[in-house]
Scaffold this motif. Structure first.
Motif, short mmCIF file in Angstrom:
data_model
loop_
_atom_site.label_atom_id
_atom_site.label_comp_id
_atom_site.label_asym_id
_atom_site.label_seq_id
_atom_site.Cartn_x
_atom_site.Cartn_y
_atom_site.Cartn_z
N MET A 70 69.99 -99.45 44.04
CA MET A 70 69.96 -100.45 45.10
C MET A 70 68.60 -100.51 45.79
SD MET A 70 72.83 -101.97 45.05
CE MET A 70 72.59 -102.90 46.54
N GLU A 71 67.96 -99.36 45.91
CA GLU A 71 66.66 -99.33 46.57
C GLU A 71 65.64 -100.20 45.83
OE1 GLU A 71 65.64 -98.17 49.44
OE2 GLU A 71 67.68 -97.52 49.89
N LEU A 72 65.71 -100.21 44.50
CA LEU A 72 64.80 -101.03 43.72
C LEU A 72 64.98 -102.51 44.06
CD1 LEU A 72 62.72 -101.40 41.48
CD2 LEU A 72 64.61 -101.40 39.81
N ILE A 73 66.24 -102.94 44.15
CA ILE A 73 66.53 -104.34 44.50
C ILE A 73 66.02 -104.65 45.90
CG2 ILE A 73 68.36 -106.03 44.88
CD1 ILE A 73 70.01 -104.59 42.78
N TYR A 74 66.28 -103.74 46.84
CA TYR A 74 65.81 -103.96 48.21
C TYR A 74 64.29 -104.11 48.25
CZ TYR A 74 70.47 -102.38 49.68
OH TYR A 74 71.82 -102.24 49.86
N ASN A 75 63.59 -103.24 47.53
CA ASN A 75 62.13 -103.27 47.55
C ASN A 75 61.59 -104.56 46.93
OD1 ASN A 75 61.95 -100.75 48.76
ND2 ASN A 75 61.90 -99.66 46.80
N ILE A 76 62.24 -105.03 45.86
CA ILE A 76 61.80 -106.27 45.22
C ILE A 76 61.96 -107.45 46.17
CG2 ILE A 76 62.32 -107.93 43.39
CD1 ILE A 76 63.05 -105.56 41.60
N VAL A 77 63.13 -107.56 46.79
CA VAL A 77 63.40 -108.68 47.70
C VAL A 77 62.48 -108.60 48.92
CG1 VAL A 77 65.13 -109.78 49.16
CG2 VAL A 77 65.78 -108.90 46.92
N LYS A 78 62.27 -107.40 49.45
CA LYS A 78 61.38 -107.26 50.60
C LYS A 78 59.95 -107.64 50.23
CE LYS A 78 64.10 -103.72 53.00
NZ LYS A 78 64.17 -102.29 53.42
N GLY A 79 59.57 -107.36 48.97
CA GLY A 79 58.25 -107.77 48.50
C GLY A 79 58.12 -109.28 48.46
N TRP A 80 59.16 -109.95 48.00
CA TRP A 80 59.16 -111.42 47.98
C TRP A 80 59.08 -111.97 49.41
CZ3 TRP A 80 63.80 -112.00 44.08
CH2 TRP A 80 63.34 -111.69 42.79
N THR A 81 59.78 -111.29 50.33
CA THR A 81 59.77 -111.71 51.73
C THR A 81 58.37 -111.57 52.33
OG1 THR A 81 62.07 -111.00 51.96
CG2 THR A 81 60.83 -111.37 53.99
N ALA A 82 57.74 -110.43 52.04
CA ALA A 82 56.38 -110.19 52.55
C ALA A 82 55.39 -111.20 51.99
CB ALA A 82 55.94 -108.77 52.20
N ALA A 83 55.64 -111.67 50.76
CA ALA A 83 54.75 -112.65 50.13
C ALA A 83 55.02 -114.07 50.62
CB ALA A 83 54.91 -112.58 48.61
N TYR B 295 57.89 -115.82 50.09
CA TYR B 295 58.81 -116.59 49.24
C TYR B 295 60.20 -116.72 49.86
CZ TYR B 295 55.21 -115.72 45.70
OH TYR B 295 54.03 -115.65 45.03
N LEU B 296 60.55 -115.81 50.76
CA LEU B 296 61.87 -115.80 51.38
C LEU B 296 61.72 -115.74 52.90
CD1 LEU B 296 63.72 -113.23 49.06
CD2 LEU B 296 64.04 -115.71 49.09
N PRO B 297 62.73 -116.18 53.66
CA PRO B 297 62.67 -116.08 55.12
C PRO B 297 62.54 -114.62 55.57
CG PRO B 297 64.43 -117.56 54.44
CD PRO B 297 63.94 -116.89 53.20
N ALA B 298 61.99 -114.43 56.76
CA ALA B 298 61.74 -113.08 57.29
C ALA B 298 63.02 -112.26 57.44
CB ALA B 298 61.01 -113.17 58.63
N ILE B 299 64.16 -112.92 57.55
CA ILE B 299 65.43 -112.21 57.73
C ILE B 299 65.74 -111.29 56.57
CG2 ILE B 299 66.82 -114.04 56.71
CD1 ILE B 299 67.80 -111.92 59.74
N PHE B 300 65.17 -111.59 55.40
CA PHE B 300 65.44 -110.77 54.22
C PHE B 300 64.65 -109.46 54.20
CE2 PHE B 300 67.05 -114.84 52.70
CZ PHE B 300 68.23 -114.44 52.10
N GLU B 301 63.96 -109.17 55.29
CA GLU B 301 63.37 -107.85 55.44
C GLU B 301 64.44 -106.80 55.70
OE1 GLU B 301 60.64 -108.19 58.63
OE2 GLU B 301 59.10 -109.22 57.47
N HIS B 302 65.60 -107.24 56.14
CA HIS B 302 66.69 -106.32 56.49
C HIS B 302 67.60 -106.10 55.28
CE1 HIS B 302 65.45 -106.74 60.65
NE2 HIS B 302 65.54 -108.06 60.53
N ALA B 303 67.95 -104.84 55.04
CA ALA B 303 68.78 -104.51 53.88
C ALA B 303 70.17 -105.13 53.97
CB ALA B 303 68.91 -102.98 53.76
N PHE B 304 70.72 -105.26 55.20
CA PHE B 304 72.07 -105.82 55.33
C PHE B 304 72.11 -107.28 54.88
CE2 PHE B 304 70.27 -106.85 59.53
CZ PHE B 304 70.65 -108.17 59.68
N MET B 305 71.00 -108.01 55.09
CA MET B 305 70.96 -109.41 54.67
C MET B 305 70.89 -109.50 53.15
SD MET B 305 71.13 -112.34 56.09
CE MET B 305 71.20 -113.97 55.35
N ILE B 306 70.16 -108.60 52.54
CA ILE B 306 70.07 -108.58 51.08
C ILE B 306 71.43 -108.25 50.48
CG2 ILE B 306 68.96 -107.49 49.10
CD1 ILE B 306 66.58 -106.88 50.93
#
Length: 298
Positions: free
Chosen positions: A1-14, A16-27
């Motif tokens: 799960m951590e791998l998925i969280y890190n990937i999505v957070k990377g997209w958020t930082a870039a 590509y996704l809204p800032a809300i996806f920095e939070h694991a609960f949203m992912i």
């Protein structure tokens, strides 16, 4: 799960996704939405065809008792799996058993069991809230992104995979038994067995999705997308795919909105689903007759 969280957070930082996806609960919530949305939409077509809409609501209400039983038996507040799955399955099988042993109508049987589960659930919840914080169990009633954890997501994924395989393999049989039991028997099928099988599969999916949608609103995501699809569909295939589409949009958009608004996720999912239903109602004249498939289209 951590791998998925890190990937999505990377997209958020870039960006590509809204800032809300920095939070694991949203992912977690969005992953759950993409898992459960299409499956609930597909199963909703059978629920609507078999006229089992309030059957699912009874299972949702039974979840209150199931959570309370799990807590009283010593299960963790965020993982009352044995009490929840066990009690809801017992209630589902009880309703199916009574239906097949009596001549009572579906709505009568469901009404009787619904009253019993509501009464028992209220009593058990009162007992539980004297020992536990009510906020520990409110997520199961209204749906909550915050209370959805990794274990819930894993349980949802496993149950969804199993249910999807069994449901897909038996979909035509479920529909045939729903439209014409006599024809189903003539083809060597057992409508009673198929009914028990579908009830077990539906209960597993409903219970798995409760933390996301809430027991009080789970009826909406199973019934409303299928009802909207039925307005526009002229054949079985279109009926299923439109229901899947409406259910997925409702779940994903409702979850996304709940990340920005201080409102339970289940309520927003229900609102989006209702908007899609009325949109389908307005668009119905453009799609011709609609009204769902008939027996000749199985």
């Amino acid at each position: 799960m951590e791998l998925i969280y890190n990937i999505v957070k990377g997209w958020t930082a870039a960006g590509y996704l809204p800032a809300i996806f920095e939070h694991a609960f949203m992912i977690r919530g969005m992953l759950a939405a993409f898992i459960i949305g299409p499956l609930l939409g597909a199963m909703g077509t059978v629920v609507v065809t078999k006229k089992l809409s309030f059957f699912t609501q009874t299972i949702g209400n039974a979840a209150m008792s199931g959570v309370a039983i799990g807590l009283l038996l010593g299960e963790p507040a965020d993982a009352t799996y044995a009490g929840l799955y066990g009690f809801c399955l017992i209630v589902a099988l009880l309703m199916t058993f009574v239906k097949n042993r009596t001549r009572l109508a579906n709505d009568t049987i469901i009404g009787v069991v619904l009253a019993q589960t509501l009464g028992l659930g209220i009593i058990l919840m009162i007992i539980v809230t004297t020992q536990f914080n009510i906020h520990q169990v409110e997520g199961i009633l209204f749906g909550s992104l915050i209370t959805l954890n990794d274990n819930d997501l894993i349980a949802l994924a496993i149950s969804s995979i199993v249910v999807t395989v069994l449901f897909a393999c038996n979909f035509n049989r479920f529909m045939l038994a729903s439209f014409n039991k006599t024809l189903a028997k003539a083809r060597g099928l057992s409508p009673v067995f198929l009914e028990y099988l579908f009830v077990v599969l539906m209960t597993a999916v409903v219970v798995s999705s409760l933390k996301l949608i809430g027991s009080l609103l789970v009826l909406v995501l199973i019934v409303v997308p299928a009802a909207g699809a039925q307005l526009l569909a002229s054949n079985l295939r279109r009926f299923v795919w439109l229901s899947v589409l409406f259910s997925t949009i409702s779940t994903v958009l409702g979850l996304l909105l709940s990340g920005f608004l201080p409102v339970p996720s289940g309520a927003l999912i229900a609102l989006v689903s209702s908007i899609l239903f009325y949109g389908a109602l307005l668009l119905k004249p453009l799609f011709g007759k609609g009204g769902g498939p008939n027996q000749g289209e199985i």
